[in-house]
Design a protein around this motif. Sequence first.
Motif, PDB file in Angstrom:
ATOM      1  N   VAL A  68       1.013  -1.203  -0.184  1.00  0.00           N
ATOM      2  CA  VAL A  68       0.062  -0.059   0.042  1.00  0.00           C
ATOM      3  C   VAL A  68       0.976   1.135   0.040  1.00  0.00           C
ATOM      4  O   VAL A  68       2.034   1.341   0.543  1.00  0.00           O
ATOM      5  N   CYS A  69       0.467   2.081  -0.600  1.00  0.00           N
ATOM      6  CA  CYS A  69       1.084   3.623  -0.530  1.00  0.00           C
ATOM      7  C   CYS A  69      -0.128   4.479  -0.779  1.00  0.00           C
ATOM      8  O   CYS A  69      -1.174   4.297  -1.185  1.00  0.00           O
ATOM      9  N   VAL A  70       0.277   5.966  -0.312  1.00  0.00           N
ATOM     10  CA  VAL A  70      -0.586   6.985  -0.311  1.00  0.00           C
ATOM     11  C   VAL A  70      -0.256   8.007  -1.312  1.00  0.00           C
ATOM     12  O   VAL A  70       1.061   8.171  -1.553  1.00  0.00           O
ATOM     13  N   ASP A 112      -2.008  -6.185  -5.026  1.00  0.00           N
ATOM     14  CA  ASP A 112      -2.536  -7.638  -4.489  1.00  0.00           C
ATOM     15  C   ASP A 112      -1.784  -8.939  -5.219  1.00  0.00           C
ATOM     16  O   ASP A 112      -0.918  -8.463  -6.261  1.00  0.00           O
ATOM     17  N   ASP A 113      -2.027  -9.846  -4.707  1.00  0.00           N
ATOM     18  CA  ASP A 113      -1.601 -11.050  -5.294  1.00  0.00           C
ATOM     19  C   ASP A 113      -2.061 -11.560  -6.745  1.00  0.00           C
ATOM     20  O   ASP A 113      -1.681 -12.348  -7.296  1.00  0.00           O
ATOM     21  N   GLY A 114      -2.982 -10.595  -7.329  1.00  0.00           N
ATOM     22  CA  GLY A 114      -3.674 -11.085  -8.431  1.00  0.00           C
ATOM     23  C   GLY A 114      -3.127 -10.175  -9.564  1.00  0.00           C
ATOM     24  O   GLY A 114      -3.358 -10.396 -10.932  1.00  0.00           O
ATOM     25  N   GLY A 115      -1.961  -9.237  -9.266  1.00  0.00           N
ATOM     26  CA  GLY A 115      -1.268  -8.592 -10.162  1.00  0.00           C
ATOM     27  C   GLY A 115      -1.944  -7.205 -10.250  1.00  0.00           C
ATOM     28  O   GLY A 115      -1.646  -6.534 -11.515  1.00  0.00           O
ATOM     29  N   PHE A 116      -3.058  -7.010  -9.711  1.00  0.00           N
ATOM     30  CA  PHE A 116      -4.050  -5.813  -9.929  1.00  0.00           C
ATOM     31  C   PHE A 116      -3.187  -4.746  -9.151  1.00  0.00           C
ATOM     32  O   PHE A 116      -2.693  -4.865  -8.064  1.00  0.00           O
ATOM     33  N   VAL A 117      -3.537  -3.589  -9.796  1.00  0.00           N
ATOM     34  CA  VAL A 117      -3.106  -2.193  -8.919  1.00  0.00           C
ATOM     35  C   VAL A 117      -4.615  -1.491  -8.734  1.00  0.00           C
ATOM     36  O   VAL A 117      -5.079  -1.056  -9.777  1.00  0.00           O
ATOM     37  N   SER A 118      -4.824  -1.164  -7.473  1.00  0.00           N
ATOM     38  CA  SER A 118      -6.082  -0.464  -7.307  1.00  0.00           C
ATOM     39  C   SER A 118      -5.841   1.003  -6.715  1.00  0.00           C
ATOM     40  O   SER A 118      -4.992   1.157  -6.088  1.00  0.00           O
ATOM     41  N   SER A 139     -13.459   3.417  -6.194  1.00  0.00           N
ATOM     42  CA  SER A 139     -12.039   2.643  -6.380  1.00  0.00           C
ATOM     43  C   SER A 139     -11.978   2.342  -7.875  1.00  0.00           C
ATOM     44  O   SER A 139     -13.100   1.982  -8.474  1.00  0.00           O
ATOM     45  N   VAL A 140     -10.934   2.345  -8.546  1.00  0.00           N
ATOM     46  CA  VAL A 140     -10.619   1.693  -9.801  1.00  0.00           C
ATOM     47  C   VAL A 140      -9.352   0.850  -9.679  1.00  0.00           C
ATOM     48  O   VAL A 140      -8.605   0.907  -9.006  1.00  0.00           O
ATOM     49  N   LYS A 141      -9.456  -0.101 -10.627  1.00  0.00           N
ATOM     50  CA  LYS A 141      -8.152  -0.988 -10.765  1.00  0.00           C
ATOM     51  C   LYS A 141      -7.910  -1.642 -12.038  1.00  0.00           C
ATOM     52  O   LYS A 141      -8.804  -1.625 -12.857  1.00  0.00           O
ATOM     53  N   ARG A 142      -6.627  -1.997 -11.982  1.00  0.00           N
ATOM     54  CA  ARG A 142      -6.406  -2.526 -13.513  1.00  0.00           C
ATOM     55  C   ARG A 142      -5.224  -3.513 -13.161  1.00  0.00           C
ATOM     56  O   ARG A 142      -4.528  -3.487 -12.521  1.00  0.00           O
ATOM     57  N   ILE A 184       4.528  -0.983  -4.468  1.00  0.00           N
ATOM     58  CA  ILE A 184       3.988   0.038  -4.958  1.00  0.00           C
ATOM     59  C   ILE A 184       4.188   1.427  -4.497  1.00  0.00           C
ATOM     60  O   ILE A 184       4.145   1.623  -3.207  1.00  0.00           O
ATOM     61  N   ARG A 185       4.624   2.444  -5.270  1.00  0.00           N
ATOM     62  CA  ARG A 185       5.015   3.735  -5.010  1.00  0.00           C
ATOM     63  C   ARG A 185       4.533   4.779  -5.643  1.00  0.00           C
ATOM     64  O   ARG A 185       4.399   4.504  -6.921  1.00  0.00           O
ATOM     65  N   TYR A 186       4.211   6.077  -5.133  1.00  0.00           N
ATOM     66  CA  TYR A 186       3.803   7.127  -5.984  1.00  0.00           C
ATOM     67  C   TYR A 186       5.284   7.932  -5.841  1.00  0.00           C
ATOM     68  O   TYR A 186       5.815   8.358  -5.023  1.00  0.00           O
ATOM     69  N   ILE A 187       5.503   8.140  -7.139  1.00  0.00           N
ATOM     70  CA  ILE A 187       6.845   9.445  -7.299  1.00  0.00           C
ATOM     71  C   ILE A 187       6.186  10.617  -7.694  1.00  0.00           C
ATOM     72  O   ILE A 187       6.081  10.980  -8.780  1.00  0.00           O
ATOM     73  N   SER A 188       6.400  11.609  -6.839  1.00  0.00           N
ATOM     74  CA  SER A 188       5.970  13.050  -7.029  1.00  0.00           C
ATOM     75  C   SER A 188       6.624  13.549  -8.040  1.00  0.00           C
ATOM     76  O   SER A 188       6.202  14.368  -8.856  1.00  0.00           O
ATOM     77  N   ALA A 189       7.839  13.488  -8.203  1.00  0.00           N
ATOM     78  CA  ALA A 189       8.907  14.220  -9.116  1.00  0.00           C
ATOM     79  C   ALA A 189       8.274  13.846 -10.638  1.00  0.00           C
ATOM     80  O   ALA A 189       8.728  14.697 -11.451  1.00  0.00           O
ATOM     81  N   LEU A 190       7.996  12.572 -10.551  1.00  0.00           N
ATOM     82  CA  LEU A 190       7.329  12.130 -12.050  1.00  0.00           C
ATOM     83  C   LEU A 190       6.212  12.390 -12.527  1.00  0.00           C
ATOM     84  O   LEU A 190       5.560  11.785 -13.415  1.00  0.00           O
TER      85      LEU A 190
END
Length: 978
Positions: free
Chosen positions: A212-214, A230-236, A268-271, A281-287
């Motif tokens: 998880v990340c914010v 998650d373990d299914g390869g999804f990013v939500s 929520s959305v997921k793919r 999973i990480r959010y990169i603010s600079a990019l």
Amino acid sequence: MDIREKKHLTALQISNFKKSLNGFEKLIEQTAAQKRDEKAGLFIHKEDAIDYDKFYASVKELFGPDVKNQDVKRFYRRLCNNTDASADWCEIFGYFSSEDPIASQLDEENLIFFVSRKQRILISGSRRRDVIKSIVKVPHLDLLITATQKGLITVFNNQDTSWITGCDYLLQLKRIVATTERTIIVWDYKAQGSSQKNYFVIKPMDHCLLCVCVVPLTDQLCRDDILLGDDGGFVSRFTVNSDDFGLRQAKSERKLQNQVLDSKNFKSVKRKLHNDWVMKIRYISALNCFGSCSLDSNHSLVLESLKRLEDNLPVREFSMPRGANTFCYCVKANVIVTGGDDKVIRLWHPNISTKPVGKLVGHMFSITEIVTNEKDQHVISLSSAKVFRVWDIQTLSLLQVFHDSQGGPGDMQIYSMIYDANHGMLITGSSVMDMYPLTKMIQDTKQIPHTHEREINVMLYNKYFHQVLTICSESIIRVWELETGLQVYQILDSHGFNIEVTSAAINESGFLFATGAYNGTVRIWDFGSGQEMKVLLEGKDWKEDDHYLRRLMFLKAPEEHQHLLLALERNGTVKMIQGKEDDIYLMVVWELPGVVPFLQDGKHAVHLRTSTRDRNMALPFPDVELIVERKFSQPTNKPAINLLRVNCIDLLQVEGYNLIAAGTLSGMIILWNFVTSTVKKVYRPEDCFTVNPDLDPKRFKINDILFLFRTPECARRPSQDSICPSFQCESSKGPQSSKGSKQSMHDSEVKGERTDVIAREQQPVDKKHPGSASLPEATPPILVTAHEDGHLRLWTMEGRLLKDMLPFTKHSAISLTSLYADSCARILLAGNMEGHVILCNISSFLDPPHDEKKFKQLLSWRAHSLEIVKVIYVEEKQVVLTASIDGSVRLWHALNGHYCGYFGQRRVFELSQTNDFILPCDVTEYPIEIKEESKFTEKQKYEYPLIFDREVSQRKSLKKNIVPQINLASSFFPAIPK
């Protein structure tokens, strides 16, 4: 078997083992040479190639079948990766030295982290076999959040329980979010009462949540976006609002709650982005994008914007064998760093996914965590074998290797790792939390700083080259870059073998410098190249030490193509040395006559007469003679001849002034004025020549003297009070930075009274249009003297004492040794005999009428354990240079006295302001900031306590024709008439 046969058999075995060792060394040499040839691209026949099978067979033949396959394989891999590393035959049998073979090559000063100073924190209340699965740092709140596998979340000793796979901090909602296998937990860790029960559980989830990340959305209030893998390869992407948890209700209505919320009620959305588990999973603010990594070899790393989660458009994918366990982004280098089970660290450009821009090889086991140190441009990687490696991201070189050898069999794996930039610390989580501080955070290593092997005699700063010149008693001249601390060049035996250099000076342009030695010789050098240009040879009739040079100063030459120097000898003689451009030899052109005997007994001034000797070239100071009465009588109490000697001088050649000030061993201040052709006694202690065997005859000695003069260009700049000290300029530090706390004379602070003079000094003066603003008249110069009794005294040119100050240090009344002022005479620095630096603000004091209350000492700190010989303030960098007889030249932040480093260290200087507080190993005293008493902090004193006066109340009520109904039994406040 008898004793002889046993000895013979033992000797035979030893001989056979030595032969095996010799054969093993030859095998290593052949293998290493072959691997070097392979890396160089040379062709090697297959039958000649030594692969692992041949290597293992040769080792078994040498040492027998007892060697284990895994030990030989580990040794072979290390040899292939680093053919130049030292090899130990013990490793073949599984025995390793206590130190890592690579780490042993690095001395303590080169280490990045102080492994021996590691701190271990046991998580209180943790269950048996529990491990820390996630660590999150919240920099702006200085919070550290940890979550264990069995559900223990820790934030400053606050706890909650659940099964945890990851955690993060909700920046807008000020809550902690944690994920379990099928739920999301939002926890109010600051709630009053039992905070353990104040959380929300969001469920169910379609897959097992692994990370998880914010997303830090600064433009959205009361809303946070959460990214889940998650373990299914999804990013939500999960959106939570304050209304979802009822966080906007009044505090009186808010109760402790433990509620379960339906996940379908949240946006929520997921793919599906990966074909395997999402490991991180990480959010990169600079990019402005997110990144997720997986064990999938084809879709190992995905780097995309959040909008791609809502559609099916192609995404940026990075592929690597066996996937990626972890990744991080380095902002300065603009690279993505990945690591996984293939044991290779790869560096990727964010926009180039076809091929990595670099690789780092060295780990023997799977890479589980990677973090970056942005400030030092380091990458820290961790393998599953608990081996840490620190890399330089710019040079791709290995800086340090260390291993966490503590813990039992159940503590083998480290599950999480972060780098805390606020405190310079690497933090890891397993069954315990370990914190590894940076080496420079622990008193900058245990090695005593050494710039030279011998004591420092001279330190100068060239403001045009931004370089520092140092000279030690061994006559070694070294030039250093100020910004990096690296050595530019050095000159050995500059005045000849075993001839000590005692003084030096840099000319106004910065292109030349001069040196003087104890035998009276003077040399002029080119500063840029270090080449000798001119020399003053030793006189034939000179005796040793008679012409010992204490001070050298370049003079402003009236004509071009000549060099003029003012020199002070230890015997008190002041002389001028001239050098012509077409002559390599220097010569002495005049000497100042000795005037102290004529001024010691009542006489205030002596007039000067210009010499009649012809000069081929104009001189800034004329050759003068004293005009004295023929019947001059010596004083009755004739002092010792050495007390009449001049000990220090200073020069002022600006704005029509042509002055030389001198301080003597007896405490007398003498002023030579070549404009008025006079020499006068500015000050003389009353009993300075009194002979008393119980008193030190040099108790009045003046160790340094300095002109304080503010030019009209400096005077037209806006005047402010002081330097902004660190206790106002710097933000408050967290609990882990208590080492940087300071002592002060007073507890009260003056808010808004001090502003940054140093920054103001950098404002440019409009030299192109000098008439744009009328320049104020320059105030007359004043003199400042540093005395043997520890006092700092300031004088007018007429001899009036303006300020007599005993600087505040931890130990008072310490002899002052050095003075320095900035170019606009706003900052005054002093160094003393015990290594203290005193920093004073004289910005307002220099303006008439020289109010002594405006002379403010701001700061003092211990810079050395021994005497300071020179202190310099560098205006453009806001740093202080100190040189001491301990052989070191050190660098300090002027605003707070924080230590930057020393010239000669292997690490490059970091001159930017930082909250890191460190000390050299030979200094234990913290800087002392001098704070003034504020008028607002004084408590108001009342003549009487606040009580109800019935008679006064009745009289006021009668005047208004209102008689209040007062209950005498009531308190004062309800009885006040309205």
